[in-house]
Design a protein around this motif. Structure first.
Motif, PDB file in Angstrom:
ATOM      1  N   UNK A  49      -5.847   3.286 -10.766  1.00 58.12           N
ATOM      2  CA  UNK A  49      -5.764   3.478  -9.317  1.00 58.12           C
ATOM      3  C   UNK A  49      -6.951   2.789  -8.646  1.00 58.12           C
ATOM      4  N   UNK A  50      -6.853   2.684  -7.330  1.00 60.68           N
ATOM      5  CA  UNK A  50      -7.953   2.174  -6.518  1.00 60.68           C
ATOM      6  C   UNK A  50      -7.978   2.946  -5.207  1.00 60.68           C
ATOM      7  N   UNK A  51      -9.141   3.028  -4.586  1.00 59.06           N
ATOM      8  CA  UNK A  51      -9.192   3.719  -3.291  1.00 59.06           C
ATOM      9  C   UNK A  51      -8.472   2.908  -2.217  1.00 59.06           C
ATOM     10  N   UNK A  52      -7.917   3.617  -1.248  1.00 56.93           N
ATOM     11  CA  UNK A  52      -7.257   2.987  -0.107  1.00 56.93           C
ATOM     12  C   UNK A  52      -7.394   3.919   1.087  1.00 56.93           C
ATOM     13  N   UNK A  53      -6.934   3.480   2.225  1.00 58.40           N
ATOM     14  CA  UNK A  53      -6.973   4.328   3.415  1.00 58.40           C
ATOM     15  C   UNK A  53      -5.972   5.468   3.263  1.00 58.40           C
ATOM     16  N   UNK A  54      -6.380   6.642   3.678  1.00 62.31           N
ATOM     17  CA  UNK A  54      -5.506   7.818   3.672  1.00 62.31           C
ATOM     18  C   UNK A  54      -4.862   7.957   5.042  1.00 62.31           C
TER      19      UNK A  54
END
Length: 156
Positions: free
Chosen positions: A109-114
């Motif tokens: 996974x990777x961080x993204x906008x919530x």
């Protein structure tokens, strides 16, 4: 061709509508996501007490895998980079009659906008052996099953 086969295309939508009303089945998904340190992703909702694995309901026309990927993005700002892996299936009959929950594991996974839109109060990463006190019992069980190899309980 028999009369049953001729009316089947017209009768099928009605039969399925009756099944939905009589059975009342719903399906939810939750995800176990860990970071490089082995910490587990949990969310705290604005409308429920306690910490939970991220997840939610499977929408009409959506697969369970698509739902868990969507819920991770919406609730926690996590974009799955690999296909979610089904860990277990559970009945949530005690809390919601007719409800079932599928537990998935997301390893890449990777961080993204919530885009939780006010649904999520907090997002946190916690060591499996140091979860917040208000982590729900079902969440604790699912984490132990997914990470420590405990046999899954069929009840949520």
């Amino acid at each position: 061709m028999t009369w049953r086969r001729r009316i089947e295309p017209f009768a099928r939508p009605l039969i399925y509508a009756v099944f939905r009303m009589r059975r009342g089945l719903t399906l939810g998904v939750r995800a176990v996501v860990t970071d490089e340190a082995g910490k587990v992703l949990l969310v705290e909702h604005t409308y429920l007490k306690g910490w939970y694995l991220p997840g939610g309901g499977v929408e009409r026309g959506e697969t369970a895998e698509t739902a868990v990927v969507r819920e991770l993005r919406e609730e926690a700002g996590v974009r799955a980079l690999s296909r979610p892996r089904l860990v277990s299936a559970h009945s949530n009959e005690a809390l919601h009659p007719g409800d079932h929950v599928l537990l998935y594991r997301v390893d890449a996974w990777e961080p993204c906008a919530s885009d939780a839109a006010g649904e999520i109060l907090a997002v946190g990463w916690f060591a499996p052996d140091a979860l917040p006190e208000s982590t729900t019992p079902a969440t604790r069980r699912r984490i132990a099953e997914a990470l420590a190899g405990q046999e899954p309980d069929v009840m949520w």
